[in-house]
Design an enzyme around this catalytic site. Sequence first.
Site, PDB file in Angstrom:
ATOM      1  N   THR A 431       0.136   4.911   3.233  1.00  0.00           N
ATOM      2  CA  THR A 431      -0.828   5.550   4.126  1.00  0.00           C
ATOM      3  C   THR A 431      -0.183   5.775   5.482  1.00  0.00           C
ATOM      4  OG1 THR A 431      -2.643   4.423   2.982  1.00  0.00           O
ATOM      5  CG2 THR A 431      -3.153   5.360   5.125  1.00  0.00           C
ATOM      6  N   THR A 449      -3.022   9.634   2.902  1.00  0.00           N
ATOM      7  CA  THR A 449      -2.469   8.617   2.020  1.00  0.00           C
ATOM      8  C   THR A 449      -2.024   9.182   0.676  1.00  0.00           C
ATOM      9  OG1 THR A 449      -2.935   6.435   1.053  1.00  0.00           O
ATOM     10  CG2 THR A 449      -4.710   8.056   0.995  1.00  0.00           C
ATOM     11  N   GLU A 470      -4.352   7.519  -6.442  1.00  0.00           N
ATOM     12  CA  GLU A 470      -5.658   7.222  -5.842  1.00  0.00           C
ATOM     13  C   GLU A 470      -6.679   6.733  -6.854  1.00  0.00           C
ATOM     14  OE1 GLU A 470      -6.198   6.339  -2.526  1.00  0.00           O
ATOM     15  OE2 GLU A 470      -4.954   8.132  -2.445  1.00  0.00           O
ATOM     16  N   SER A 502     -12.506   4.336   0.221  1.00  0.00           N
ATOM     17  CA  SER A 502     -11.295   4.222   1.027  1.00  0.00           C
ATOM     18  C   SER A 502     -11.534   3.269   2.185  1.00  0.00           C
ATOM     19  CB  SER A 502     -10.896   5.598   1.572  1.00  0.00           C
ATOM     20  OG  SER A 502      -9.916   5.482   2.581  1.00  0.00           O
ATOM     21  N   SER A 503     -10.458   2.694   2.713  1.00  0.00           N
ATOM     22  CA  SER A 503     -10.533   1.865   3.913  1.00  0.00           C
ATOM     23  C   SER A 503     -10.067   2.604   5.159  1.00  0.00           C
ATOM     24  CB  SER A 503      -9.687   0.598   3.727  1.00  0.00           C
ATOM     25  OG  SER A 503     -10.188  -0.193   2.681  1.00  0.00           O
ATOM     26  N   GLY A 524      -2.442   0.744   5.845  1.00  0.00           N
ATOM     27  CA  GLY A 524      -2.252  -0.610   5.341  1.00  0.00           C
ATOM     28  C   GLY A 524      -3.389  -1.126   4.494  1.00  0.00           C
ATOM     29  N   GLY A 525      -3.995  -0.271   3.659  1.00  0.00           N
ATOM     30  CA  GLY A 525      -5.041  -0.726   2.765  1.00  0.00           C
ATOM     31  C   GLY A 525      -6.250  -1.242   3.524  1.00  0.00           C
TER      32      GLY A 525
END
Length: 624
Positions: A431, A449, A470, A502-503, A524-525
């Site tokens: 990302t 990402t 994804e 998604s974050s 970073g997730g």
Amino acid sequence: MLAHRVGGSWRVLGTLLAVSIPLLAGCSLSSPYTYGHYEHAAVAADHVTASEAGAEILRAGGNAVDAAVATSFTLSVVRPYSCGIGGGGFMVIRFSEEGAARLERLGRVPARREIALNYRETCPAAVGPDYFEKLPEGASTRGGAAVAVPGTVAGLLHALERYGTMDRARVLAPAIRAAEAGFRADEHYTSSTRELIERFEKNPEWKGRFAFVWDRYLHHGTVKAGDRVHVPEQAVTLRLIAEKGAAGFYEGPVAEAIIKATRRTGGVVSEWDVREYTPLEEEPLAFEFGGQRFLTMPPPSSGGLAMAEALGILERIMPAPPELRYPGPPARSLGESIRNAYPVVLAYERWRAGPYTHALIESLKHAFADRAEWLGDPRFVQVPTERLLSAPYLAERSATSQQERTQTPDRYGTRQPEVGDRRRTPEDGGTSHFCVIDGDGSAVSCTETVNLEFGSCVVAEPFGFVLNNEMDDFTARVGEANAFGLVQSARNSPQPGKRPLSSMTPTIVVGGAGEVVAIAGGSGGPRIISATVQVLLNAILFGEHASAAVSADRVHHQWSPDVVRFETRFGPYVEDAEFVDGLRERGHTVEPISAIANVQLIKRTENGWEAACDPRKGGRPAGY
């Protein structure tokens, strides 16, 4: 506008804490190359070539959207393991009055001044909720089955055509040059590929299955900092996009290459899936905190809602800070002043490392618990955004928190506890985030990402770009954690055309007079959410310089697993042992980690803009 009030004014607290900031300036360990101050306009991306591409467009008279599109296409070349045209993303745009008036003079009248652009990847039509239950473990992370329909190109061109001022050829020119020239791998590139190289060695068949990644991007497992990475095939793709627009990617030879690559490696992406991809334009999720107005992404981005909930709870449980005033007689010298101030600064640092950090962790645990239970694509499931951000709900959740003790997982959010995955998760997923402010005061915050490093490891040959993985951001297997250790509900199960949770947390903060005061986001997730929250608190609430706000070490808790991760490299904390002991005394399980996400930040000053790129990834801002 999805508007929510989750906080009153913290101006008094901010004013008090500002007293100590000059004495804390030494806490920042960021490289001078990761920070810049610019009078008129700036770009902060996690690679200097991309920042310079955006700045080139700004200097040539482009607006924030023009610069954002140039930055993104360039990142596709120089950060191929993080993002790119084979992936997707979210973009938040905020036009100033001058920026909107400029568009109107060009005949491009924006329907609104604040836009949330959703070009997240979509689930192929042939995939249903139980698709991955029938496939081998790991199918959602590597190989063709992991690939969702890419959205980046459609999203960027949608933004450019509606809200930009330049043509495609001009804004893609820097990316094409970068693709033709190649780039030098930096430390972050090599550190991010290390674990993937190990997996290739453990799975020798990957070297043939994903030959392009192994040969060209990993240099047969020998890539090191300073090595030249050259994939001129991307220049061919970018020229097709510049010439034909979206049709240059979603139709013709590039589309055929995407379909062929996914199907060759076990996927089901079809011509119809690719041809019918459409970005979505919607209103940002807006909420108030500390006298500022935050604009961020609504679901299926969980970042904005989780940020709003966490800040709303944090405000309600925040312990009082120490008295930031030396009680003794006036100092007679600078040295005496510093000596007198030391106990005040020490008390403040202990407060931030103890009660404040505990309150922050408790707030994040509530937000992540609700993320796990309630969030998904709102076009397929009902997401209770209004309820989760309502004053009664925030008050109810904050009432369950205790200042001196953390609690069992079932006390957080409104769900029953799940058993989280304690395995080591990626410290930085595939990302990338960047921020742009132009000379008119218009802003873009954009996160893109391919999910894990190099996404699915499938490359659309002969065009040289990596395709995302994804599908792992869906609930691939109900009750099981994904690659980031997140347990998610069936609301997030795959369905044709659905966009995975998604974050990503692209955010623009607007002041009381309507001016942009900060732009931030990260990679970073799930750690994106925690990191972006802390950087914005550092910059806005605590008044820290952009460089210090980004460099300060961070904590992360995602509710499940029930573990606090903390950094040890940059640190505002007085002593790591004292900090860790304090959290353990409050009942937390604590584990060290080398990095919690990578954040870019642009912050308004009295005479321009501070732009800071996260030293954890090594970007550098640019501007004028």
